[in-house]
Design a protein around this motif. Structure first.
Motif, PDB file in Angstrom:
ATOM      1  N   GLN A  13       0.826  -1.357   0.083  1.00  0.00           N
ATOM      2  CA  GLN A  13       0.164  -0.068   0.035  1.00  0.00           C
ATOM      3  C   GLN A  13       0.880   1.396  -0.086  1.00  0.00           C
ATOM      4  O   GLN A  13       1.673   1.450   0.755  1.00  0.00           O
ATOM      5  CB  GLN A  13      -0.976   0.216   1.336  1.00  0.00           C
ATOM      6  N   LYS A  15       0.450   5.715  -0.548  1.00  0.00           N
ATOM      7  CA  LYS A  15      -0.456   6.754  -0.952  1.00  0.00           C
ATOM      8  C   LYS A  15       0.202   7.990  -1.337  1.00  0.00           C
ATOM      9  O   LYS A  15       1.336   8.072  -1.310  1.00  0.00           O
ATOM     10  CB  LYS A  15      -1.087   7.177   0.520  1.00  0.00           C
ATOM     11  N   ASP A  19      -3.282  12.523  -1.195  1.00  0.00           N
ATOM     12  CA  ASP A  19      -4.320  11.938  -0.685  1.00  0.00           C
ATOM     13  C   ASP A  19      -4.656  12.409   0.710  1.00  0.00           C
ATOM     14  O   ASP A  19      -5.646  12.054   1.325  1.00  0.00           O
ATOM     15  CB  ASP A  19      -4.052  10.287  -0.456  1.00  0.00           C
ATOM     16  N   HIS A  59      -3.175   9.905   6.022  1.00  0.00           N
ATOM     17  CA  HIS A  59      -2.306   9.095   5.432  1.00  0.00           C
ATOM     18  C   HIS A  59      -2.309   7.788   6.148  1.00  0.00           C
ATOM     19  O   HIS A  59      -2.047   6.630   5.413  1.00  0.00           O
ATOM     20  CB  HIS A  59      -0.851   9.582   5.552  1.00  0.00           C
TER      21      HIS A  59
END
Length: 193
Positions: A13, A15, A19, A59
């Motif tokens: 994952q 970001k 975001d 986040h």
């Protein structure tokens, strides 16, 4: 702080900065002023801490706490009646920590003139429900400015880690002040040992 190392976020994952980027604006009121009639620095710091919490929580998708604040330098005073804008984003991620950069500007709402009041960097740590550190997603960097921000923060992490290692371990009776006496001569200090 978890130092500089290659990250392997859970489930691959990552970001983007966008975001979790946040901008808030707040009108400065007389109740926010100090004895000289300017906006109290403590009020601005409290707002910055809230913004850093918001960005880090967005986040990491979990609760975050402030671990450190780097260099809060008040460049220009903020006046009662000015509109303060705080722009914040994640500049760096470690395993469980994030460095959130915040830029504070104040606008005279009558003239539209803005001034840079300060920039600061908050180190935030993601926490699980039980209080244990929580692994955070990696960061997608899309431009040269992102590279500069990330590397600046990474260097600060490295500097802080080295400083902590050099002095923290020597805070007890084992500290050898004699090793540092020569270095102290360049400072405005008088030693009476």
């Amino acid at each position: 702080m978890d130092g500089i190392r290659k990250l392997k976020p859970m489930n691959n994952q990552y970001k983007t900065v966008e975001d979790s980027r946040v901008e808030i604006k707040q009108l400065m009121l007389p109740s926010n002023a100090n004895f000289s009639g300017k906006i109290h620095g403590g009020h601005i710091l409290a707002l910055m801490d809230q913004v850093a919490f918001t960005v880090a929580s967005k986040h990491s998708a979990c609760y975050c706490v402030t671990a450190a604040v780097e260099r809060v330098e008040f460049l220009n005073p903020i006046e009662v009646g000015e509109l303060v804008s705080m722009k914040a984003q994640v500049n760096y991620v470690g395993n469980t920590s994030m460095i959130v950069g915040i830029r504070v500007e104040a606008e005279d709402i009558k003239t539209g003139k803005t001034k840079h009041c300060n920039s600061s960097y908050f180190t935030m740590v993601a926490k699980e429900v039980g209080g244990q550190p929580h692994k955070v997603p990696g960061l997608v960097i899309k431009d040269r400015d992102g590279i500069r921000r990330f590397l600046r923060a990474a260097k600060q992490v490295e500097f802080t880690t080295n400083k902590r290692h050099e002095f923290h371990e020597h805070q007890d009776e084992d500290f050898q002040s004699e090793e540092y006496l020569e270095a102290l001569k360049q400072y405005n200090v008088k030693m009476e040992l």
